[in-house]
Design a protein around this motif. Structure first.
Motif: not given
Length: 251
Positions: A29, A33, A36-37, A173
């Motif tokens: 996870e 994340k 995605e960032k 993240f």
């Protein structure tokens, strides 16, 4: 005053719950994340061009298919390396070169390595990647998720035995630090990298790195974050990507 104390106590409980919820995130996870960032789906549908040292690189990724290119001059010769999902080829002055398997593996690994580091953390969710959350570590007064990464022999590449550690900022993240061990023909060793010069080009995050080595041979890979905090690492070089261009596909 009693009401104010109750409110403050409630806020403290809320913050504790929030912190515990974040700590319960799995390694998968956290990495998801982070990807995605740092660009998300843009990685999978893009053409990225950049200069690194004296070579020019191009990466085309489109719906699972990729072409990783390296071009440079060797004396009077022009060298063109091409790594795809299926093969590696080298061309010198537009003529394909027949390579021994050992040389093909060596050149393939060196091309892949530069492209791999250029778009981190992209690639860390590949099937051949194993991730283990080691806990939270503080570096420069910031909390980081510390994740160990290893690779399966099948699909893990030529250097699948290398071990990596990544430090992901607990709040945003993003990867700010990484370390890895290596075992190559010219020796074994470890490196620690500190990200700097963050910039986004067409939605994709790029950074440069300060590249450190340990002067104490007794240090373990997993202790390099602490050694960096205690200024026990020596700056070896800088990893700088220049003239970055990104073209997003399928827009």
């Amino acid at each position: 005053m009693k009401y104010l104390c109750l409110v403050l106590f409630g806020l403290m409980l809320f913050n504790c719950k929030e912190e515990k919820a974040e700590i319960k995130l799995s390694a998968d996870e956290i990495v998801t994340k982070s990807i995605e960032k740092s660009g998300g789906e843009a990685f999978d549908n893009s053409v990225i061009r950049f200069d690194f040292r004296d070579k020019f690189y191009v990466a085309r990724r489109d719906k699972g298919q990729y072409s990783l290119i390296r071009m440079f001059k060797d004396g009077n010769d022009s060298v063109f390396d091409l790594l795809t999902n299926n093969n590696f080829d080298r061309f010198i002055n537009d003529s394909r070169v027949i390579l021994e398997d050992s040389m093909k593996s060596k050149f393939s690994a060196s091309v892949n390595s530069v492209h791999y580091f250029s778009v981190l953390p992209y690639g860390l969710n590949a099937e051949a990647v194993n991730k283990t959350l080691l806990g939270i570590e503080k570096i420069k007064n910031k909390d980081y998720y510390k994740i160990k990464v290893t690779f399966n022999p099948d699909g893990g590449g030529e250097d699948y035995e290398d071990v990596f550690v990544y430090w992901f900022d607990c709040k945003n993240f993003k990867v700010d630090y990484l370390a890895y061990s290596y075992n190559e023909e010219d020796g074994v060793g470890m490196r620690f990298r500190e990200a700097y010069n963050e910039r986004y080009v067409e939605e994709i995050r790029f950074v440069d790195y300060n590249n450190y080595q340990a002067e104490d041979n007794k240090l373990e890979l997993f202790d390099l974050g602490k050694a960096f905090e205690e200024k026990k690492l020596k700056l070896l070089s800088k990893i700088e990507l220049k003239n970055i261009q990104v073209e997003l596909l399928n827009q």
